[in-house]
Design a protein around this motif. Sequence first.
Motif, PDB file in Angstrom:
ATOM      1  N   MET A 206       0.831  -1.210   0.000  1.00 33.83           N
ATOM      2  CA  MET A 206       0.000   0.000   0.000  1.00 33.83           C
ATOM      3  C   MET A 206       0.863   1.256   0.000  1.00 33.83           C
ATOM      4  N   ILE A 207       1.983   1.225   0.725  1.00 33.84           N
ATOM      5  CA  ILE A 207       2.857   2.419   0.802  1.00 33.84           C
ATOM      6  C   ILE A 207       3.273   2.855  -0.604  1.00 33.84           C
ATOM      7  N   LYS A 208       3.611   1.891  -1.437  1.00 37.72           N
ATOM      8  CA  LYS A 208       4.037   2.235  -2.809  1.00 37.72           C
ATOM      9  C   LYS A 208       2.911   2.950  -3.571  1.00 37.72           C
ATOM     10  N   TYR A 209       1.694   2.395  -3.488  1.00 40.87           N
ATOM     11  CA  TYR A 209       0.572   3.013  -4.210  1.00 40.87           C
ATOM     12  C   TYR A 209       0.232   4.392  -3.666  1.00 40.87           C
ATOM     13  N   VAL A 210       0.291   4.509  -2.348  1.00 44.47           N
ATOM     14  CA  VAL A 210      -0.065   5.796  -1.740  1.00 44.47           C
ATOM     15  C   VAL A 210       0.968   6.843  -2.119  1.00 44.47           C
ATOM     16  N   ASN A 211       2.226   6.430  -2.150  1.00 42.13           N
ATOM     17  CA  ASN A 211       3.292   7.345  -2.556  1.00 42.13           C
ATOM     18  C   ASN A 211       3.007   7.922  -3.944  1.00 42.13           C
ATOM     19  N   ASN A 212       2.767   7.030  -4.900  1.00 42.75           N
ATOM     20  CA  ASN A 212       2.529   7.492  -6.271  1.00 42.75           C
ATOM     21  C   ASN A 212       1.191   8.224  -6.394  1.00 42.75           C
ATOM     22  N   ALA A 213       0.171   7.731  -5.701  1.00 40.84           N
ATOM     23  CA  ALA A 213      -1.149   8.382  -5.793  1.00 40.84           C
ATOM     24  C   ALA A 213      -1.076   9.790  -5.205  1.00 40.84           C
ATOM     25  N   PHE A 214      -0.291   9.953  -4.139  1.00 47.78           N
ATOM     26  CA  PHE A 214      -0.187  11.282  -3.532  1.00 47.78           C
ATOM     27  C   PHE A 214       0.536  12.245  -4.464  1.00 47.78           C
ATOM     28  N   LEU A 215       1.624  11.778  -5.078  1.00 48.40           N
ATOM     29  CA  LEU A 215       2.355  12.647  -6.016  1.00 48.40           C
ATOM     30  C   LEU A 215       1.459  13.023  -7.202  1.00 48.40           C
ATOM     31  N   ALA A 216       0.720  12.043  -7.721  1.00 51.08           N
ATOM     32  CA  ALA A 216      -0.197  12.314  -8.836  1.00 51.08           C
ATOM     33  C   ALA A 216      -1.270  13.313  -8.393  1.00 51.08           C
ATOM     34  N   THR A 217      -1.721  13.169  -7.146  1.00 52.21           N
ATOM     35  CA  THR A 217      -2.743  14.085  -6.615  1.00 52.21           C
ATOM     36  C   THR A 217      -2.192  15.505  -6.518  1.00 52.21           C
ATOM     37  N   LYS A 218      -0.929  15.619  -6.068  1.00 57.19           N
ATOM     38  CA  LYS A 218      -0.296  16.945  -5.990  1.00 57.19           C
ATOM     39  C   LYS A 218      -0.312  17.607  -7.374  1.00 57.19           C
ATOM     40  N   ILE A 219       0.000  16.817  -8.404  1.00 53.94           N
ATOM     41  CA  ILE A 219       0.054  17.393  -9.762  1.00 53.94           C
ATOM     42  C   ILE A 219      -1.353  17.791 -10.225  1.00 53.94           C
ATOM     43  N   SER A 220      -2.332  16.898 -10.054  1.00 57.50           N
ATOM     44  CA  SER A 220      -3.689  17.252 -10.504  1.00 57.50           C
ATOM     45  C   SER A 220      -4.253  18.407  -9.687  1.00 57.50           C
ATOM     46  N   PHE A 221      -3.935  18.444  -8.401  1.00 58.46           N
ATOM     47  CA  PHE A 221      -4.364  19.582  -7.572  1.00 58.46           C
ATOM     48  C   PHE A 221      -3.762  20.875  -8.140  1.00 58.46           C
ATOM     49  N   SER A 222      -2.455  20.826  -8.423  1.00 61.40           N
ATOM     50  CA  SER A 222      -1.781  22.018  -8.974  1.00 61.40           C
ATOM     51  C   SER A 222      -2.394  22.407 -10.309  1.00 61.40           C
ATOM     52  N   ASN A 223      -2.783  21.404 -11.102  1.00 60.05           N
ATOM     53  CA  ASN A 223      -3.391  21.708 -12.394  1.00 60.05           C
ATOM     54  C   ASN A 223      -4.776  22.330 -12.230  1.00 60.05           C
ATOM     55  N   GLU A 224      -5.538  21.810 -11.269  1.00 61.39           N
ATOM     56  CA  GLU A 224      -6.868  22.393 -11.051  1.00 61.39           C
ATOM     57  C   GLU A 224      -6.741  23.847 -10.583  1.00 61.39           C
TER      58      GLU A 224
END
Length: 426
Positions: A206-224
Amino acid sequence: MKISVIGTGYVGTVSAACFADLGHEVICVDIDKSKIDLINTGIPPIYEEGLAELLKKYAGKRLSATLDYDFAVKNTEISFICVGTPSDPGGNIDLGIVKAASANLGDSLGKKKDYHVVVVKSTVVPETTEKVVLPIIEGHSGKHIGKFGIAMNPEFLREGKAVHDFLHPDKIVVGSIDKRSGDMVASLYSGLECEVTRTNLRTAEMIKYVNNAFLATKISFSNEIGNICKKLGIDTYEVMKAVGRDFRIGPHFLNSGAGFGGSCFPKDVRALIGKARETGYEPQLLNSVLEVNEEQPYRMVSLLKDKLGSIKGKKIAVLGLAFKNDTDDIRESRSIPVIKELLDNEANVSAYDPMANGNMKKLFNIKYHDSAIDALRGADACLIMTEWDEFKSLDKEFDIMGRKLVIDGRHMLAPGKDVEYIGLCW
Ligand code: UDX
């Protein structure tokens, strides 16, 4: 220690070479003989900065490669599964290759008397090591867990910087079924200055997925935020620079633009969504992370149409085809939907990428150039799709365009250039 590494893709080859650099003896295993031959002659089967030097140094000494699972398992104490985990057509994780590698390892373990630890390094959704890999190994070896050990040790390697990231980690995570297997895996990293986080198998996954999902979320948040800033005439980069000074937020991965691509973020967020749904939970935020990311490239084309009206027959230069700079990898690159949309609108596309022209040629029959200036010649507009350093210094090159309209998807151009400049989110 003696380690075997199953799979000689970018994670497997980098891990093998770096483990050799840490002083371990490493045997790589793959079903592809051409990759085995390359590694044995000290040539990396993939490009990664610093990898060629390590293979040259250790191949034929502490590092070798073979097609033979039995040989590798017999002559090592730990085996790392580093094979690919692609998406199936529904977006869920396809564990076919992991299952095949587990079965082969199980067959070989059945012929070995000594204790051996199997470690999953491939990115797999929570429960996979325990409920998929372990039963396959037990079934194929005829041994129960305890006679062998099992662990999960995710990687956090950036493409292009994988050797550096392996040797300078900010975290090492070891999930294991028991202390003995976990201790063995953790000890492999004792040469690195990094605390090892010890946990159970599914938490490590789970740590691996959360790591990548959080980074992806940071990018989409920044894009929004960037999309909102754009409407309000605010420079989102100025906003995020200030926001990133908050130590709870941090300054990294707040760059808005054309969105994220690559072999990990899109696939891993989709796989986590799939796993969540399996449990009956609908992950709204993760769905939105992907939705925002899917939309960003089309915003480039909308801005273009706002300026040019119809783009039918217009020459559009696309600068940057790789999913990020310093790689020829185009997997899930944001330039793919952009080029498709341009072609659907019957535009005439002329493209340039310092490394990825060859790979994109397999997808699109458009005009490819060997330099930015060639792609820009006579163009009605230019779209910057990848954060290559060389695009930052473009200036007089734009003079060759028919109309000096530049739509920047990566915040590459500093103000003051003599062009009609439009930032995607700023
Ligand atoms: C990523 C993770 O960083 C790594 O830890 C994991 O193991 C694999 O996935 P990678 O796919 O190599 O690594 O690329 P990364 O450098 O993280 O960039 C991913 C994408 O995000 C690129 O398309 C990049 O352009 C985009 N990006 C990155 C942004 O749009 N904004 C940012 O602020 C940062």
